[in-house]
Enzyme design. Structure first.
Site, PDB file in Angstrom:
ATOM      1  CG  ASP A 129      58.260  36.139  28.260  1.00  0.00           C
ATOM      2  OD1 ASP A 129      58.324  37.357  28.497  1.00  0.00           O
ATOM      3  OD2 ASP A 129      58.397  35.655  27.118  1.00  0.00           O
ATOM      4  CG  ASP A 131      60.127  45.197  23.564  1.00  0.00           C
ATOM      5  OD1 ASP A 131      59.224  44.963  24.380  1.00  0.00           O
ATOM      6  OD2 ASP A 131      61.214  44.607  23.584  1.00  0.00           O
ATOM      7  CE1 TYR A 141      60.250  41.116  19.894  1.00  0.00           C
ATOM      8  CE2 TYR A 141      60.652  43.402  20.438  1.00  0.00           C
ATOM      9  CZ  TYR A 141      60.655  42.074  20.801  1.00  0.00           C
ATOM     10  OH  TYR A 141      61.058  41.731  22.069  1.00  0.00           O
ATOM     11  CD1 TRP A 142      56.776  43.558  20.446  1.00  0.00           C
ATOM     12  CD2 TRP A 142      54.589  43.125  20.503  1.00  0.00           C
ATOM     13  NE1 TRP A 142      56.577  42.528  21.333  1.00  0.00           N
ATOM     14  CE2 TRP A 142      55.246  42.242  21.395  1.00  0.00           C
ATOM     15  CE3 TRP A 142      53.195  43.031  20.362  1.00  0.00           C
ATOM     16  CZ2 TRP A 142      54.556  41.283  22.150  1.00  0.00           C
ATOM     17  CZ3 TRP A 142      52.506  42.077  21.122  1.00  0.00           C
ATOM     18  CH2 TRP A 142      53.196  41.222  22.002  1.00  0.00           C
ATOM     19  CD1 TRP A 185      61.260  39.895  29.655  1.00  0.00           C
ATOM     20  CD2 TRP A 185      62.934  38.432  29.682  1.00  0.00           C
ATOM     21  NE1 TRP A 185      62.358  40.495  29.094  1.00  0.00           N
ATOM     22  CE2 TRP A 185      63.395  39.630  29.094  1.00  0.00           C
ATOM     23  CE3 TRP A 185      63.837  37.377  29.813  1.00  0.00           C
ATOM     24  CZ2 TRP A 185      64.695  39.803  28.641  1.00  0.00           C
ATOM     25  CZ3 TRP A 185      65.134  37.545  29.358  1.00  0.00           C
ATOM     26  CH2 TRP A 185      65.553  38.739  28.784  1.00  0.00           C
ATOM     27  CD  GLN A 240      57.769  41.957  30.455  1.00  0.00           C
ATOM     28  OE1 GLN A 240      57.811  40.925  31.098  1.00  0.00           O
ATOM     29  NE2 GLN A 240      58.326  42.069  29.271  1.00  0.00           N
ATOM     30  NE  ARG A 295      65.245  41.966  18.827  1.00  0.00           N
ATOM     31  CZ  ARG A 295      64.677  41.780  20.015  1.00  0.00           C
ATOM     32  NH1 ARG A 295      63.725  40.885  20.173  1.00  0.00           N
ATOM     33  NH2 ARG A 295      65.028  42.491  21.064  1.00  0.00           N
ATOM     34  CD  GLU A 322      60.465  36.903  20.174  1.00  0.00           C
ATOM     35  OE1 GLU A 322      61.414  36.726  19.376  1.00  0.00           O
ATOM     36  OE2 GLU A 322      60.456  37.800  21.032  1.00  0.00           O
ATOM     37  CE1 TYR A 380      67.631  40.762  26.491  1.00  0.00           C
ATOM     38  CE2 TYR A 380      68.463  41.719  28.528  1.00  0.00           C
ATOM     39  CZ  TYR A 380      67.525  41.693  27.505  1.00  0.00           C
ATOM     40  OH  TYR A 380      66.498  42.590  27.496  1.00  0.00           O
ATOM     41  N   GLY A 432      55.786  45.507  27.153  1.00  0.00           N
ATOM     42  CA  GLY A 432      56.036  44.215  26.502  1.00  0.00           C
ATOM     43  C   GLY A 432      55.933  44.332  24.991  1.00  0.00           C
TER      44      GLY A 432
HETATM   45  C1  DGY Z   1      64.294  42.805  24.802  1.00  0.00           C
HETATM   46  O1  DGY Z   1      65.433  42.889  25.239  1.00  0.00           O
HETATM   47  O2  DGY Z   1      64.011  42.722  23.598  1.00  0.00           O
HETATM   48  C2  DGY Z   1      63.179  42.688  25.701  1.00  0.00           C
HETATM   49  O3  DGY Z   1      61.954  42.722  25.051  1.00  0.00           O
HETATM   50  C3  DGY Z   1      63.200  43.674  26.813  1.00  0.00           C
HETATM   51  O4  DGY Z   1      62.303  43.174  27.731  1.00  0.00           O
END
Ligand code: DGY
Length: 421
Positions: free
Chosen positions: A38, A161, A341-342, A35, A103, A194, A385, A83, A159
């Site tokens: 990252d 999300d 998350y964010w 990424w 990003q 998430r 994370e 993924y 970034g």
């Molecule tokens: C994800 O898949 O969660 C990532 O943040 C996309 O970059």
């Protein structure tokens, strides 16, 4: 051996576990590829004990640069089904299978720090990377800059999300026609930490839109269904240009183009100010409204070199509510969600960038408290994370590269006597 030394060793171990030779993955399973931002943090982490490996990381990142200058946000060096979405969903148009968006460009600033750690070794490396980074920044100014503001075409581009900053812009998208898909992230991490399905439908719908136009930057600039100016992106690019300018001077390069970008970005920054909430805020360029968001992105102004004291009031108010670093969202907002998350958690990388900014504008007490809180989150809970900002509990993926990198490059030394609140 002291606890501090043990954590240092563990941080190195995490980088080595996630090291794939020429690049580093954020964490196995959840994020098994390279990424973009990252990787820049990983390089900064490696630089604390292996400078050549740090430069190798950045070299690999730029080997995926597209002809038009964009550096993609995910680079699929190998196949891994753990993924979603994979390279066949994106159909990126670069030299290595990749996503189709970028990003936050933290590279120039972290590359400068790596170079400062060893200018002898760094001189040759930085000379090779300078034109590539310049080309990437030019891509931003050409294709992601409008009315003085840096915008994103996809929430993943920021970034951040699922930041509440994008809620209303995403709500305006009808994801009809999104092809059936199976999420993998919720197999690795508690779904409560998430993004929601409604968010994901729109993420994938936007990927389809980009893929259908073959990631034509001109088409997307005019027609993308998602165009939101993001303070973090704006401030990070402004800061990156300031650092690239200094590197350019050192290399005796012509920096007039960079100077003009800095002037445009400085001027544009004032448009991110939302007077109704007295804060820097995200602005939706399609629906012409502010998001009404006070987030960790709002506090990146100092990192951008703007000593805006107006943000200190919110900063102090929010920091009084937490014990483990700056939450990604205002804890007094209804949209705050301390695990998701964010939308609330504290992120070590954001703490570090905000901390750099505070230190540079001379707010040393505040910088030192933020560092101490980040140190505490990691020493008590490991290399998660992200962290619950109130009780510090670890969230999201674990054995995370950028959290380990922030430890090694910043949070391990507490500095100052201000301690915890
Ligand atoms: C994800 O898949 O969660 C990532 O943040 C996309 O970059």
């Amino acid at each position: 051996m002291s606890l501090q030394n043990n954590i240092n060793l563990d941080a190195k171990k995490i980088l080595l576990i996630n090291d794939k030779g020429n690049y580093t993955i954020p964490t196995d399973g959840l994020y098994p590829f390279q990424w973009n931002w990252d990787s820049a943090f990983a390089a900064y982490g490696f630089a604390q004990f292996d400078i050549p490996r740090a430069w190798k990381e950045l070299e690999t990142l730029f080997s995926a640069q597209w002809n038009n200058g964009m550096v993609p946000h995910i680079i699929y060096h190998q196949i891994d089904d753990s993924y979603f979405p994979g390279p066949n969903i994106w159909k990126g148009i670069g030299p290595i299978p990749s996503s189709g968006i970028t990003q936050p460009p933290v590279v120039a600033s972290l590359m400068k720090k790596i170079w400062e750690l060893d200018t002898n070794y760094g001189n040759e490396q930085i000379r090779l990377l300078f034109p590539k980074v310049l080309k990437w920044h030019r891509w931003f100014m050409q294709w992601r800059f409008q009315e003085g503001l840096v915008f994103i075409n996809h929430p993943w581009e920021a970034g951040r999300d699922n930041a509440p900053d994008w809620d209303s812009a995403l709500a305006a998208i009808n994801p009809a026609g999104v092809a059936p898909y199976k999420r993998r992230d919720t197999e690795h991490v508690n779904p409560l930490m998430r993004p929601t399905k409604s968010d994901y439908d729109r993420y994938i719908w936007l990927v389809q839109q980009g893929r259908e136009c073959k990631w034509n930057a001109d088409w997307l600039r005019k027609n993308s269904s998602f165009k939101v100016a993001d303070p973090a992106m704006h401030f990070i690019l402004l800061r990156a240009n300031r650092d690239l300018r200094l590197i350019g001077i050192n290399l005796e390069e012509d920096i007039s183009e960079i100077d003009s970008w800095i002037a445009s970005l400085e001027k544009g920054a004032s448009k991110l100010w939302n007077a109704s909430i007295s804060s820097y805020d995200s602005f939706d360029l399609l629906n012409f409204n502010f998001a009404g968001s006070i987030s960790s992105a709002s506090f990146m102004c100092w990192y951008a070199g703007l000593y805006d004291k107006r943000m200190l009031t919110h900063y102090d108010r929010i920091m009084k509510k937490v014990k483990y670093g700056m939450p990604s969202y205002d804890p007094e907002s209804k949209r705050f969600d301390r695990k998701r998350y964010w939308r609330g958690p504290s992120w070590a990388i954001m703490n570090m960038l905000i901390g750099f900014g505070l230190e540079e504008v001379g707010e040393l007490k505040r910088a030192s408290l933020l560092k101490a809180q980040t140190n505490r989150a990691i020493s008590e809970n490991g290399f998660a994370e992200y962290f619950d900002p109130i009780d510090g509990s670890p969230a999201g993926g674990n054995t995370f590269t950028w959290t380990a990198a922030v430890w090694l490059g910043w949070a391990k030394t507490m500095g100052g006597a201000n301690g915890f609140n």
